[in-house]
Design an enzyme around this catalytic site. Structure first.
Site, PDB file in Angstrom:
ATOM      1  N   LYS A   1      94.122  55.775  30.457  1.00  0.00           N
ATOM      2  CA  LYS A   1      92.752  55.333  30.766  1.00  0.00           C
ATOM      3  C   LYS A   1      91.779  56.309  30.090  1.00  0.00           C
ATOM      4  O   LYS A   1      91.803  56.440  28.876  1.00  0.00           O
ATOM      5  CB  LYS A   1      92.575  55.243  32.277  1.00  0.00           C
ATOM      6  CG  LYS A   1      93.524  54.227  32.922  1.00  0.00           C
ATOM      7  CD  LYS A   1      93.215  54.027  34.390  1.00  0.00           C
ATOM      8  CE  LYS A   1      93.977  52.884  34.992  1.00  0.00           C
ATOM      9  NZ  LYS A   1      95.319  53.194  35.456  1.00  0.00           N
TER      10      LYS A   1
ATOM     11  N   THR B   1      97.582  58.167  35.635  1.00  0.00           N
ATOM     12  CA  THR B   1      98.066  57.436  34.469  1.00  0.00           C
ATOM     13  C   THR B   1      97.601  58.237  33.261  1.00  0.00           C
ATOM     14  O   THR B   1      96.780  59.146  33.381  1.00  0.00           O
ATOM     15  CB  THR B   1      97.470  56.016  34.389  1.00  0.00           C
ATOM     16  OG1 THR B   1      96.044  56.119  34.442  1.00  0.00           O
ATOM     17  CG2 THR B   1      97.947  55.131  35.522  1.00  0.00           C
TER      18      THR B   1
HETATM   19  N1  PLP Z   1      96.104  54.391  40.229  1.00  0.00           N
HETATM   20  C1  PLP Z   1      94.874  53.962  39.963  1.00  0.00           C
HETATM   21  C2  PLP Z   1      93.714  54.645  40.612  1.00  0.00           C
HETATM   22  C3  PLP Z   1      94.673  52.901  39.067  1.00  0.00           C
HETATM   23  O1  PLP Z   1      93.439  52.461  38.824  1.00  0.00           O
HETATM   24  C4  PLP Z   1      95.808  52.293  38.472  1.00  0.00           C
HETATM   25  C5  PLP Z   1      95.680  51.186  37.521  1.00  0.00           C
HETATM   26  O2  PLP Z   1      94.680  50.646  37.219  1.00  0.00           O
HETATM   27  C6  PLP Z   1      97.067  52.766  38.828  1.00  0.00           C
HETATM   28  C7  PLP Z   1      97.191  53.809  39.694  1.00  0.00           C
HETATM   29  C8  PLP Z   1      98.298  52.096  38.339  1.00  0.00           C
HETATM   30  O3  PLP Z   1      98.638  52.375  37.083  1.00  0.00           O
HETATM   31  P1  PLP Z   1      99.694  51.458  36.292  1.00  0.00           P
HETATM   32  O4  PLP Z   1      98.989  50.181  35.997  1.00  0.00           O
HETATM   33  O5  PLP Z   1      99.982  52.300  35.113  1.00  0.00           O
HETATM   34  O6  PLP Z   1     100.877  51.274  37.199  1.00  0.00           O
END
Ligand code: PLP
Length: 433
Positions: free
Chosen positions: A235, A232
């Site tokens: 974050k 993403t």
């Molecule tokens: N991958 C990880 C490790 C995450 O912690 C998150 C979300 O917290 C995502 C993917 C998913 O991202 P999104 O909420 O943008 O779909």
């Protein structure tokens, strides 16, 4: 054409209230951050008006000369920010967010019902890594692919690589996924690569949580060992909400990663790219190459360590005994508390964090811990000293949760919440003082 205040005062008011909430609270959700004004300007720009299905130079619509320039710049900056040689690695900057990016990789590399292994959600993994319960295939990943999660060694809080190896040898996954949403340690990429090679699997890292730390080289580099890396962008990287997929420019297990992934994004699962997000991302990725950004990421880690040390001093049990990255997981079960109560109490005191499962929880419905992250408050200028005070505030909230639990008749959550919302609730006075 009116501005928002005139055109829609109702929405304007909600945004203003949310802004005040963000300003007033201690934001400790590990997956959140405060992006820059420059990023928000790009995200709120005319780029949102344009359709540009396809890739730079190969679009399905006209009028894309500037969008091509923008997306190419964003790709170049993405590779530079992660120290990648454009001859060996490519990137797709169009994924709408982290979950779609992951699903796009799965559909690119796998056939329906192929086998995957990711970290189990109750042990820190993400829904999109294949979460399912004995009763239900919860995420699309577990509906369309066969998922066999790996787990932590509950005695150490570290990924049980021996068990992963044994299970992979039997289960023979086509894809192994590193990465997590609530894991305070680094992944052992060389070990995971070895396991993946032994069973003929692709190795993917979802670095969503730690991508800022990876860009600043304050944690191990997944690119040395993985075939594909997803992230993403909102974050620790501190960009707009979005996603990216990095791929080796190679054919692996008979799959040309570049064309398979680009086709999975469009036309496979998406339509027009969100060009306003790509604009914001390009701004973020430029900043990610600056000394200021590297200093910020170093502080994210040192602040988190200070928080962890203080919590340990105060007697808390942390999953894995500490942290190497931007988050800590506190196990509240030794105190007879669960994460939901503490989250609620702290929320009332404008301390925002989240309840989280901890290894060994009997039920996923009653998470036994809380997750605390340092990226957002580090952006707002907190140093180690302030994180130590933050740990003390959290401790107060936990003490009050304990008192409230003892003094509320029946200790039912409903009664408890009524109590913490009442003027008799001690922390309320302190906040309004
Ligand atoms: N991958 C990880 C490790 C995450 O912690 C998150 C979300 O917290 C995502 C993917 C998913 O991202 P999104 O909420 O943008 O779909």
């Amino acid at each position: 054409d009116h501005g928002l205040s005139e055109a829609d005062p109702e929405v304007r008011t909600i945004i203003d209230k949310e802004k005040q909430r963000q300003l007033r609270s201690l934001e400790l959700i590990a997956s959140e951050n405060f992006t820059s004004r420059a990023v928000m300007e790009a995200v709120g720009s005319c780029l949102t008006n344009k359709y540009s299905e396809g890739l730079p130079g190969k679009r399905y619509y006209g009028g894309n000369e500037y969008i091509d320039e923008l997306e190419t710049l964003c790709q170049e900056r993405a590779l530079a920010a992660f120290h990648l040689d454009g001859k060996k690695w490519g990137v797709n900057v169009q994924p709408l967010s982290g979950s779609p990016a992951n699903f796009e990789v799965y559909t690119a590399l796998l056939n329906p019902h192929d086998r995957i292994m990711g970290l189990d959600l109750p042990h820190g993994g993400h829904l999109s890594h294949g979460f399912m319960t004995p009763k239900r295939r919860v995420s699309g990943t577990s509906i369309y692919f066969e998922s066999m999660p790996y787990r932590l060694d509950e005695s150490t809080g570290i990924v049980d690589y021996d068990m992963l190896e044994k299970t992979a040898t039997l289960f023979r996954p086509k894809l192994i996924i590193a990465g997590a949403s609530a894991y305070p340690r680094d992944f052992d990429y060389p070990r995971m690569r070895k396991i993946a090679d032994a069973v003929g699997a692709f190795l993917m890292m979802d670095m969503a949580h730690i991508s800022g730390l990876v860009a600043a080289s304050v944690v191990a580099d997944p690119f040395e060992y993985c075939d594909v890396v997803t992230t993403t962008t909102h974050k620790s990287l501190r960009g707009p909400r979005g996603g990216m997929i990095f791929f080796k420019r190679e054919t692996v297990h008979g799959v040309d990663l570049e064309s398979a992934i680009n086709n999975a994004v469009f036309p496979g699962l998406q339509g027009g790219p969100h060009n306003h997000t790509i604009g914001g991302l390009a701004v973020c990725l430029n900043h990610a190459q600056s000394p200021e950004f590297r200093a910020y990421q170093n502080e994210v880690v040192s602040n988190c360590r200070a928080l962890a040390s203080r919590l340990i001093e105060l007697g808390y049990k942390l999953v894995s005994g500490g942290s190497d990255n931007h988050l800590v997981l506190v196990d509240l079960r030794p105190l007879g508390l669960d994460g939901a109560r503490v989250e609620k109490v702290l929320d009332i005191a404008s301390i925002t964090l989240n309840k989280n499962s901890v290894p060994g929880d009997k039920s996923a419905l009653v998470p036994g811990g809380i997750r605390i992250g340092s990226p957002a408050m580090t952006t707002r200028g907190f140093k180690e000293k302030e994180f130590i005070v933050t740990a003390d505030f959290i401790h107060e909230g936990v003490q009050i949760s304990l008192e409230a639990k003892r003094s509320v008749p029946g200790s039912k959550l409903q009664d408890f919440m009524k109590f913490v919302g009442s003027p008799d609730f001690p922390l309320m006075h302190r906040v309004s003082d």
